[in-house]
Every structure is written in C-alpha cells, then in structure tokens.
Design a protein around this motif. Structure first.
Motif, PDB file in Angstrom:
ATOM      1  N   SER A  38     -13.048 -10.394  -3.116  1.00 62.89           N
ATOM      2  CA  SER A  38     -13.276  -9.099  -2.464  1.00 62.89           C
ATOM      3  C   SER A  38     -14.569  -9.104  -1.665  1.00 62.89           C
ATOM      4  N   VAL A  46      -3.818   0.265  -5.362  1.00 68.30           N
ATOM      5  CA  VAL A  46      -3.262  -0.733  -4.441  1.00 68.30           C
ATOM      6  C   VAL A  46      -2.383  -1.725  -5.205  1.00 68.30           C
ATOM      7  N   ASN A  75     -15.059  -8.343   2.337  1.00 72.23           N
ATOM      8  CA  ASN A  75     -15.965  -7.269   2.730  1.00 72.23           C
ATOM      9  C   ASN A  75     -17.076  -7.793   3.633  1.00 72.23           C
ATOM     10  N   GLN A  87      -8.751  -1.657   4.704  1.00 71.16           N
ATOM     11  CA  GLN A  87      -7.926  -2.641   4.000  1.00 71.16           C
ATOM     12  C   GLN A  87      -8.623  -3.100   2.727  1.00 71.16           C
ATOM     13  N   PRO A  88      -7.878  -3.251   1.654  1.00 77.34           N
ATOM     14  CA  PRO A  88      -8.488  -3.605   0.379  1.00 77.34           C
ATOM     15  C   PRO A  88      -9.047  -5.033   0.405  1.00 77.34           C
ATOM     16  N   SER A  89     -10.113  -5.226  -0.352  1.00 78.57           N
ATOM     17  CA  SER A  89     -10.754  -4.239  -1.204  1.00 78.57           C
ATOM     18  C   SER A  89     -11.790  -3.443  -0.415  1.00 78.57           C
ATOM     19  N   ASP A  90     -11.810  -2.117  -0.601  1.00 73.79           N
ATOM     20  CA  ASP A  90     -12.801  -1.308   0.093  1.00 73.79           C
ATOM     21  C   ASP A  90     -14.142  -1.408  -0.623  1.00 73.79           C
ATOM     22  N   ASP A 109      -5.144   4.499  -4.756  1.00 75.47           N
ATOM     23  CA  ASP A 109      -6.270   3.573  -4.637  1.00 75.47           C
ATOM     24  C   ASP A 109      -6.218   2.438  -5.658  1.00 75.47           C
ATOM     25  N   GLU A 119      -7.162 -11.705   0.611  1.00 75.36           N
ATOM     26  CA  GLU A 119      -8.588 -11.531   0.889  1.00 75.36           C
ATOM     27  C   GLU A 119      -9.127 -12.652   1.777  1.00 75.36           C
ATOM     28  N   SER A 164     -14.392   0.037  -4.401  1.00 75.77           N
ATOM     29  CA  SER A 164     -13.851  -0.804  -5.473  1.00 75.77           C
ATOM     30  C   SER A 164     -14.647  -2.097  -5.606  1.00 75.77           C
ATOM     31  N   SER A 218       0.822  -1.211   0.000  1.00 76.52           N
ATOM     32  CA  SER A 218       0.000   0.000   0.000  1.00 76.52           C
ATOM     33  C   SER A 218       0.854   1.257   0.000  1.00 76.52           C
TER      34      SER A 218
END
Length: 381
Positions: A315, A121, A319, A360-363, A119, A235, A366, A114
């Motif tokens: 992702s 990433v 999430n 933390q990705p993925s937000d 963004d 992820e 996105s 990061s």
C-alpha cells in the motif's frame, strides 16, 4: 522481447487527447495492443504466453502510461488478473489456469471489486453471493470503477455468502460476458482517466458455475492466495502506471521550458534558476518511486515472505507513487505557466489523470491506519 515499440507507443500517444476530450473508449489502442501480443505478455510460457515477469510487466506499464495514462490504467486491470492467475498457479490453486489459458486465447479481463460506499474494498463485499446446489454462485449488487466496461469478455468479481450467518464467506469468481446477468450503466463522465470507461456494473444474479469459483474465504485481510494475489499485483502495477504519468510530466515540462522565453530575462525559461528548481523537484519526486516498485515486484516474483508487513508495504508503494506523481505534475504545471492551464496542453490531461490515484485503494486513511497498527499495535479498548 519487445511488445511496446516506440512506433506503437507514438501511435497510442497521438490518440490519447482525442479519447479524453470525447470521453470514448480507446478501441484502436486495444486492437493495437492485442495485435502486439501484449494481452498475453504476462502469461507464463507454459500456458502459451511470453512469460514476462512482474518487474518486467510493471516496467512496460510505466512506458504505456507515459504514452496514454487511461489506456494504461484500463489494460492494467487485465494485467492484474493475469498476475493473479500466475500467483494462484504458483501457490497450488489450479483455478489460476483458467485465467492464464483464456488470456492466451485473447479474452480480456475486467475488474469488478469496488462498491459504492464500501471502504472495506477487497476485504469485504456488500454484494450478495447466493450459492446454488452445484457449488456455483449468483451475484447481485453494484460494482463501480469497472474499467474496460465496453470491451471486457471476462470479469473478476466477489460477493458475500451469508447462507451460514455464523460464518460468512467472501466468494471470488470469474464471470463470462456472454452469460449475461448484468447491466452496464453509461455513467462514466469524470474529471480524468476518461478513456478507461470504468462504468458501473449492476450484477443482477450473474452466475458463475463451480468451475469458475476461485475461492471462498473469510472476509478481511487474508493470506488466501486469491486475496493476496489480487492485492499485490494491484498495488504494484497501479504504482507503476502512475509512475509513468509523473515521468511523462517531467519530460513535457523540460521540452516546454526550452522553448518558452522570458521577456524579463531575455532567455528561455530553461535558464531560469527557479524554473530549473521546480523541474528538478518534480524529477526528484519521481526518482524515489521506481526503486520501491522494483524491489517489491522482485520480492513477489521470487516468493520472498515479508510476513505481516507485506500489505502495508505494498500500500505504501502505491501511495508513494500516486503522491509523487501529483507533486511532479503540479511542479511541471507551475514551471510551464498559464499555457498548461488550457485543455490543449498535455499537462492539463496528465494532471486530471493523476488525480485518480487519490481514489484507488489503498487510500491514505487505510494506509496510515495499517502502519499505525504495525508500529503502535491496535487501538486499546
């Protein structure tokens, strides 16, 4: 094969509040995990490890997070990179053996991907990757959220090679701490996940020889095994870690309301229908998380091809875990009342740690963009 015994987890749990309040790295936890063989648990047996599968290491990360979320999140970065090594070897890239063999020897891998204000990433770097005459690269730029900053001995990073302006390349490499070329800032003073000590790292021409370059690939979402290997392990294992926080919140709340008494009703809050509903709501939120993570982890482990749905679905699982955990911790706090607002209460720390999942990705932005493209196609211009 048991690495995280109940005794070990109890010991790690007993230290979590102190490391959070003092904003210190859990060196004692790391020592215990290394002694237990956990740093090589995910390494295949043929490379000297214990050979845990992705579903198995994800389950272990959930258990570790229930004991100490920040310790789990920090060690998670090491396990992600070991997972990358496994993925590379399986897909014919022998550079993955570097990771697996060194993890077995006790090296600790950090994660420097990061960057501030970037963004993209994993899909594009603003760090400069400058090639040398022998196929190696020097990296210059700033990396943020680099967990395990006080302790890593190897770090995964990437940058952008613009030596051919018509064909820029993302360059991924493993850097050795002893080779220098970087400065670690003392800037980790955050709301939660404090023990990770995810300090910013300034790369100042840090060099990786050709033998430690993992890949050169086009920027953007990619089928390159390095990109997908990082993304998939990140992820899944991140989701598994947040799962542990949410499940622990349910446990803490259940224990609390069995002893908290209502003056009005002259009984414990465990008998109050509204409180029971809240704790059940928290448990229901978490109940949906584990099956998603296990299914994805099993498919990665067995080489299932989900085609273009892979990255959006990975992702989505991360999430779902982060959002369910936030929901569960909030319901637990509501059920436990004002005492959970004090820093001395475990739920206070769990709530602050859970908030890190937002960043933390993925937000969510996105994630929704990726799913809109899957369902509706790209935006027409």
């Amino acid at each position: 094969m048991e690495f995280l015994t109940d005794e070990l987890l109890d010991r790690i749990h007993s230290r979590a509040a102190t490391h959070d309040s003092t904003n210190t790295f859990p060196s004692d936890d790391l020592d215990d995990l290394r002694a237990a063989g956990y740093l090589s648990a995910f390494v295949p047996e043929q490379y000297g490890g214990a050979g845990l599968t992705l579903p198995e290491i994800a389950a272990e990360q959930t258990r570790l997070a229930k004991a100490a979320p920040a310790t789990a999140l920090g060690i998670n970065m090491h396990q992600i990179i070991v997972g990358l090594g496994r993925h590379l070897v399986r897909h014919g890239n022998p550079r993955g053996e570097i990771i697996l063999r060194e993890a077995t020897k006790g090296e600790l891998f950090g994660f420097a991907i990061s960057e501030p204000g970037n963004d993209l990433v994993l899909f594009g770097s603003i760090t400069q990757a400058t090639p040398d005459a022998d196929g190696g690269y020097s990296f210059t730029g700033t990396k943020i959220f680099t967990s395990l900053a006080p302790a890593w001995t190897r770090i995964l990073t990437f940058g952008r090679d613009d030596s051919d302006p018509d064909a820029p390349q993302s360059v991924f490499a493993i850097l050795n701490r002893e080779d220098g070329g970087f400065t670690i800032k003392d800037d980790w003073d955050t709301l939660g996940m404090r023990a990770t000590q995810s300090n910013s790292t300034i790369l100042e021409g840090a060099h990786a020889p050709e033998s430690r370059i993992l890949t050169r690939t086009d920027p953007g979402p990619s089928k390159d095994p390095v990109v997908f290997g990082i993304f998939s392990n990140f992820e899944i294992l991140l989701g598994a870690t947040y799962q542990g926080i949410g499940e622990r919140a349910v446990e803490v709340a259940a224990e609390h309301v069995k002893t908290r008494r209502s003056v009005k009703n002259q009984t414990t809050y465990a008998n109050d229908p509204d409180i029971r509903w809240r704790i059940a709501e928290a448990a229901l939120a978490m109940n949906a998380v584990g099956p998603q993570i296990r299914e994805l982890a099993n498919d990665i482990e067995h080489g299932v091809d989900r085609g273009p749905l892979w990255m959006p679905q990975l992702s989505a699982a991360k999430n779902a875990s982060a959002e369910a955990t936030l929901r569960a911790v909030e319901q637990a706090i509501r059920a436990c009342g004002g005492s959970s607002y004090y820093n001395s209460h475990e739920l206070s720390r769990l709530y602050r740690d859970a908030l890190a999942g937002l960043f933390q990705p993925s937000d969510q932005e996105s994630l929704h963009g990726a799913w809109a493209n899957v369902i509706l196609g790209p935006i027409e211009k």
